[in-house]
Design an enzyme around this catalytic site. Structure first.
Site, PDB file in Angstrom:
ATOM      1  N   HIS A 433       0.824  -1.212   0.000  1.00  0.00           N
ATOM      2  CA  HIS A 433       0.000   0.000   0.000  1.00  0.00           C
ATOM      3  C   HIS A 433       0.867   1.274   0.000  1.00  0.00           C
ATOM      4  O   HIS A 433       0.619   2.214  -0.742  1.00  0.00           O
ATOM      5  CB  HIS A 433      -0.934   0.003   1.210  1.00  0.00           C
ATOM      6  CG  HIS A 433      -1.693   1.279   1.342  1.00  0.00           C
ATOM      7  ND1 HIS A 433      -1.259   2.312   2.132  1.00  0.00           N
ATOM      8  CD2 HIS A 433      -2.807   1.720   0.717  1.00  0.00           C
ATOM      9  CE1 HIS A 433      -2.096   3.320   2.005  1.00  0.00           C
ATOM     10  NE2 HIS A 433      -3.046   2.988   1.162  1.00  0.00           N
ATOM     11  N   ARG A 523      29.730  -3.835 -18.040  1.00  0.00           N
ATOM     12  CA  ARG A 523      30.831  -4.496 -17.334  1.00  0.00           C
ATOM     13  C   ARG A 523      30.315  -5.561 -16.373  1.00  0.00           C
ATOM     14  O   ARG A 523      29.498  -5.276 -15.514  1.00  0.00           O
ATOM     15  CB  ARG A 523      31.613  -3.484 -16.501  1.00  0.00           C
ATOM     16  CG  ARG A 523      32.278  -2.386 -17.265  1.00  0.00           C
ATOM     17  CD  ARG A 523      33.106  -1.541 -16.282  1.00  0.00           C
ATOM     18  NE  ARG A 523      33.632  -0.358 -16.929  1.00  0.00           N
ATOM     19  CZ  ARG A 523      32.995   0.806 -16.961  1.00  0.00           C
ATOM     20  NH1 ARG A 523      31.815   0.925 -16.381  1.00  0.00           N
ATOM     21  NH2 ARG A 523      33.541   1.849 -17.560  1.00  0.00           N
ATOM     22  N   ARG A 591      31.201  -7.114 -21.535  1.00  0.00           N
ATOM     23  CA  ARG A 591      32.630  -7.419 -21.386  1.00  0.00           C
ATOM     24  C   ARG A 591      32.801  -8.445 -20.270  1.00  0.00           C
ATOM     25  O   ARG A 591      32.283  -8.264 -19.166  1.00  0.00           O
ATOM     26  CB  ARG A 591      33.395  -6.136 -21.038  1.00  0.00           C
ATOM     27  CG  ARG A 591      34.901  -6.324 -21.065  1.00  0.00           C
ATOM     28  CD  ARG A 591      35.622  -5.026 -20.774  1.00  0.00           C
ATOM     29  NE  ARG A 591      35.556  -4.678 -19.355  1.00  0.00           N
ATOM     30  CZ  ARG A 591      35.986  -3.520 -18.855  1.00  0.00           C
ATOM     31  NH1 ARG A 591      36.473  -2.591 -19.654  1.00  0.00           N
ATOM     32  NH2 ARG A 591      35.924  -3.280 -17.575  1.00  0.00           N
ATOM     33  N   GLU A 693      42.794  -2.023 -26.241  1.00  0.00           N
ATOM     34  CA  GLU A 693      43.307  -1.129 -25.190  1.00  0.00           C
ATOM     35  C   GLU A 693      44.808  -1.277 -24.982  1.00  0.00           C
ATOM     36  O   GLU A 693      45.384  -0.651 -24.102  1.00  0.00           O
ATOM     37  CB  GLU A 693      42.553  -1.392 -23.873  1.00  0.00           C
ATOM     38  CG  GLU A 693      42.539  -2.840 -23.446  1.00  0.00           C
ATOM     39  CD  GLU A 693      41.501  -3.156 -22.378  1.00  0.00           C
ATOM     40  OE1 GLU A 693      41.070  -2.228 -21.672  1.00  0.00           O
ATOM     41  OE2 GLU A 693      41.116  -4.328 -22.243  1.00  0.00           O
ATOM     42  N   GLY A 714      39.225   0.961 -25.876  1.00  0.00           N
ATOM     43  CA  GLY A 714      39.204   1.365 -24.457  1.00  0.00           C
ATOM     44  C   GLY A 714      40.239   2.471 -24.300  1.00  0.00           C
ATOM     45  O   GLY A 714      41.425   2.196 -24.105  1.00  0.00           O
ATOM     46  N   SER A 715      39.785   3.713 -24.409  1.00  0.00           N
ATOM     47  CA  SER A 715      40.761   4.811 -24.514  1.00  0.00           C
ATOM     48  C   SER A 715      41.537   5.034 -23.215  1.00  0.00           C
ATOM     49  O   SER A 715      42.652   5.544 -23.246  1.00  0.00           O
ATOM     50  CB  SER A 715      40.059   6.101 -24.953  1.00  0.00           C
ATOM     51  OG  SER A 715      38.989   6.401 -24.085  1.00  0.00           O
ATOM     52  N   ASN A 716      40.984   4.627 -22.060  1.00  0.00           N
ATOM     53  CA  ASN A 716      41.711   4.842 -20.794  1.00  0.00           C
ATOM     54  C   ASN A 716      43.012   4.043 -20.755  1.00  0.00           C
ATOM     55  O   ASN A 716      44.097   4.588 -20.567  1.00  0.00           O
ATOM     56  CB  ASN A 716      40.841   4.437 -19.595  1.00  0.00           C
ATOM     57  CG  ASN A 716      39.678   5.380 -19.391  1.00  0.00           C
ATOM     58  OD1 ASN A 716      39.669   6.477 -19.938  1.00  0.00           O
ATOM     59  ND2 ASN A 716      38.692   4.955 -18.635  1.00  0.00           N
ATOM     60  N   ASP A 717      42.880   2.694 -20.953  1.00  0.00           N
ATOM     61  CA  ASP A 717      44.085   1.860 -20.904  1.00  0.00           C
ATOM     62  C   ASP A 717      45.001   2.116 -22.096  1.00  0.00           C
ATOM     63  O   ASP A 717      46.218   2.066 -21.973  1.00  0.00           O
ATOM     64  CB  ASP A 717      43.708   0.369 -20.839  1.00  0.00           C
ATOM     65  CG  ASP A 717      43.518  -0.099 -19.400  1.00  0.00           C
ATOM     66  OD1 ASP A 717      44.135   0.509 -18.502  1.00  0.00           O
ATOM     67  OD2 ASP A 717      42.751  -1.050 -19.162  1.00  0.00           O
ATOM     68  N   CYS A 764      34.440   3.264 -26.364  1.00  0.00           N
ATOM     69  CA  CYS A 764      33.642   3.513 -25.157  1.00  0.00           C
ATOM     70  C   CYS A 764      34.520   4.281 -24.172  1.00  0.00           C
ATOM     71  O   CYS A 764      35.515   3.778 -23.674  1.00  0.00           O
ATOM     72  CB  CYS A 764      33.130   2.216 -24.543  1.00  0.00           C
ATOM     73  SG  CYS A 764      34.332   0.912 -24.384  1.00  0.00           S
TER      74      CYS A 764
END
Length: 806
Positions: A433, A523, A591, A693, A714-717, A764
């Protein structure tokens, strides 16, 4: 309608009879006439019409007297409302039936009993108002239900109480706030054969997600015993979610199963004065799901058929709110109520509203969590109420804007709930409720917190957040937040496919309304960290370790599942499936897990299995784990979860991606292990992507391309490893820049190689939304897709639109 103005068989009425039999009864009759041929079972019964109610009022000359009582109520004064409501109800409860009417009702009851080969059968007596299910006022729980009513005396008493229920405090308050005339609304009563769910299970099902308005699922709440316990919020029910589009293709798409806290159940009473009673649930039942997978699927199919029928009837989409019950004697499933859902079906999904909390360190301020209702945020002073009578005996005042904290609410609390800035309860689930009324009022609510009344202090200032997924969070103090509204029609159209990075499965349904071409990165780590929380090898091997405390936690966590492996596979598959279903049929790139050893170490039991590495960032992670003899068994469970999502649930839009794969040889080894556990690239349309990456992925892109269907940059790694810096180190952070010419050179080389090999390539990362010049660089190279987080989608669309228009 049949001849008798006062009584009708349930199967003789239909949707056009709302004025004479009320919304719920018209709906039941409509289904009995049209849906039983599809195999949907609905218990039979008969109806006391609105005309009979009006005759009852007129015979006892109650009209003027009740009107005068209602007109003297001061609505803002809860005491005045309680007094007036009580007076009106007493008048009806003490009134008499015209003799011919009571005889007709009793004879009809004996006739119904005879149909079931009984002298006096058990029935449910439910009221149904003519305005109860109008789209602009859902009148949740406005009128009463009486279960296990047996014999003429109990029956007439229950009918009289149903008539009186049209003047409950909350019904009076509701009608006044919606501007309904109390006497233009009629009341009808349904006498329906009971389903013996006191020996089985019962609950509620919606053909829509009640929080996000996502239309492609059936949400089922279930508990043992009679269904009133769920509606009252006395138990936290089991919850199941089924995906409709693949359900109709004969898959078994149960995309979520959550075990509730079913410590109590309502059953038949033992003596005539006690129709029902509440007893503790047996311990071995508490740790079990109420419904088998086959029953979940059967019920979901019925709910979908009911929705399809009403959608066709009304010539517009009509999501449904259904009550169901399983008879413990016959083991058969029945639908006992069905009405149109009235909140989300009215919502305009062209306007996306987000509530964003502005405090980065808010995790330190968390007091407790529960089930989020709605998606808003509210703050105010805690006002703890255990009963409405506390205000009377102790002069307890509930101020406008207070946060209502209680064990659970019942419908009489509705006038107070209207004043609250937020509602928090110890008990209840998404269909109790408190949750239903909070949704109608647009008030953020957190139900099923277990101990809010103990953890929170009277007068304490708190912020209640329902804007962070399934979980509602209560924070200390007032946390500033902003309300962001976006009109999707106002956004420019872009040619470059834009995908989303989605971490939390619980937010996926909310994000499904955003313009997107699918999910570029889901992820597994997020799901393992939040939904499983145990190291996969610890799950499989904890009994060999001889750590009693760890074993105790694991055994508690896996309740409701057959064993440890089933728990992991199911939980992971539910998380993946929620994301995949939200964006179906668009691609969802999942992934495989990419924890580093220090992150795995922090999972429960991880200390027994993880090495101490000097630099985990470039250590034992990604692909190198999957084929190693130490970890292969755990990776096998990930493969089985993906297989379940694609082949059992029918979510073939799931694409898998391998992270941190250093060499082509490694890639081929992972191929082999995947195949060993039932996943083969190309089989059943399974696509395999590679996370690009590492510089080696770019340099060897020609070779990698032969064994995959796509790259995701994977542009970070890639930035970290191209520039040779540790992205976690503040000392070199100033050098970290994905727009560095060396990194851009790597990206350019990869896109050109992928195009040459006719392999898809996307990215990404935050770069394209943070830096319009980086977006321009990617669009100019002809990248196939850009995937960003949902909160930067609008900014990215605008940035890419500018680039494309140049």
């Amino acid at each position: 309608m049949p001849q008798s103005a006062y009584l009708a068989n349930l199967h003789e009425v239909g949707i056009n009879d709302i004025e004479s039999v009320g919304g719920k009864n018209a709906s039941l009759g409509e289904m009995l006439q049209n849906l039983t041929k599809l195999g949907i079972q609905i218990p039979g019964g008969f109806i006391i019409t609105v005309a009979a109610y009006r005759e009852f009022i007129s015979y006892n000359k109650l009209d003027e007297e009740i009107r005068s009582i209602i007109n003297n109520i001061t609505l803002d004064d809860i005491e005045s409302l309680r007094r007036g409501g009580l007076q009106a109800r007493q008048l009806l409860k003490n009134a008499k039936f015209p003799k011919d009417l009571s005889e007709a009702i009793i004879n009809k009851y004996y006739e119904l009993s005879k149909n079931y080969d009984q002298d006096m059968t058990d029935v449910a007596v439910r009221s149904s108002a003519t305005a109860e299910d109008l789209p602009d006022a859902s009148f949740a729980g406005q009128q009463e239900t009486y279960l296990n009513v047996r014999g003429p005396a109990q029956l007439m008493n229950a009918v009289r109480n149903c008539f009186a229920s049209i003047f409950t405090d909350r019904a009076i308050s509701y009608r006044q706030s919606f501007g309904y005339d109390h006497f233009s609304i009629g009341l009808s009563v349904c006498i329906q054969k009971m389903v013996r769910s006191d020996l089985g299970a019962s609950g509620v099902a919606f053909s829509i997600d009640t929080e996000s308005g996502f239309k492609d699922v059936v949400v089922i709440n279930a508990s043992f015993g009679l269904g009133e316990m769920i509606v009252q919020g006395s138990v936290s029910p089991d919850e199941y979610i089924v995906f409709k589009p693949t359900l109709t293709e004969n898959f078994k798409p149960i995309i979520e199963k959550k075990l509730g806290i079913k410590d109590k159940m309502m059953v038949y009473g033992d003596d005539p004065d006690e129709r029902v009673k509440i007893i503790p649930t047996e311990r071995n039942y508490r740790d079990r799901f109420c419904l088998t997978d086959n029953t979940i699927i059967k019920l979901a199919k019925w709910v979908t058929q009911i929705e399809a029928y009403y959608t066709n009837l009304k010539q517009k989409w009509c999501p449904m709110d259904v009550e169901w019950a399983i008879d413990g004697l016959s083991k058969e499933l029945f639908i006992v109520q069905a009405r149109p859902e009235t909140i989300h079906s009215q919502k305009d999904h062209n306007i996306i509203t987000e509530y964003k909390l502005n405090n980065e360190n808010r995790n330190e301020k968390i007091i407790l969590k529960g089930i989020a209702v709605g998606d808003k945020v509210g703050s105010g002073n805690v006002n703890i109420l255990y009963s409405l009578d506390k205000r009377v005996t102790e002069g307890h005042v509930f101020k406008e804007g207070d946060v209502l904290v209680t064990d659970m609410t019942d419908p009489d609390w509705e006038p107070i709930m209207k004043k609250a800035s937020a509602i928090i309860t110890n008990k209840g689930g998404r269909t109790c409720h408190a949750a239903i009324v909070a949704r109608e009022l647009g008030v953020p609510a957190i139900v099923g917190t277990l101990n809010a009344t103990e953890e929170l202090k009277e007068g304490q200032l708190v912020t209640v957040s329902c804007g962070e997924g399934d979980e509602g969070i209560v924070y200390k103090g007032e946390i500033a937040f902003e309300k962001i509204e976006t009109r999707l029609n106002d956004l420019p159209k872009v040619k470059t496919p834009l995908m989303l990075n989605v971490a939390s499965p619980s937010m996926a349904f909310n994000f499904s309304h955003l313009p997107n071409s699918g999910v570029g990165l889901a992820r597994e780590e997020f799901i393992i960290n939040n939904y499983i929380q145990i190291h996969p090898l610890a799950l499989l091997q904890h009994k060999k370790i001889n750590d009693e405390a760890l074993t105790a936690i694991i055994e508690k966590r896996i309740k409701g599942f057959e064993n440890e492996e089933e728990f992991f596979i199911n939980k992971l598959s539910f998380g993946i499936a929620r994301i995949a279903s939200a964006f179906y049929p668009n691609k969802v790139i999942v992934r495989f897990s990419d924890f580093k050893s220090n992150e795995y170490y922090n999972l429960l039991g991880g200390n027994y299995f993880e090495p101490k590495e000097e630099n985990p960032m470039i250590g034992w992670r990604g692909a190198s784990r999957y084929y190693s003899k130490e970890y292969k068994e755990a990776f096998g469970m990930e493969c089985k979860a993906i297989k379940k999502v694609r082949e059992e649930m029918g979510l073939k839009n799931v694409v898998v991606m391998i992270p941190f794969c250093r060499t082509v040889t490694e890639l081929l080894k992972v191929h082999e292990v995947m195949q060993e556990f039932g996943l083969k690239r190309g089989e059943n349309g399974l696509e395999l992507f590679l996370m690009a990456e590492l510089p080696s992925n770019v340099i060897m892109a020609d070779e990698f391309s032969k064994h995959i269907d796509g790259f995701s940059i994977g542009s970070n790694d890639l930035t970290q490893l191209t520039l040779g810096l540790d992205r976690d180190s503040s000392l070199v952070a100033h050098i970290y820049d994905e727009r560095n010419e060396a990194v851009k050179g790597m990206i350019k080389m990869l896109i050109e190689t992928a195009k040459k090999n006719k392999v898809k390539v996307g990215i990404c990362g935050q770069g394209p939304s943070d830096f319009p010049d980086f977006a321009q660089f990617l669009v100019d190279l002809g990248i196939d897709s850009i995937s960003v987080t949902p909160d930067s989608l609008v900014k990215t669309i605008k940035a890419i639109s500018e680039v494309e228009n140049k």
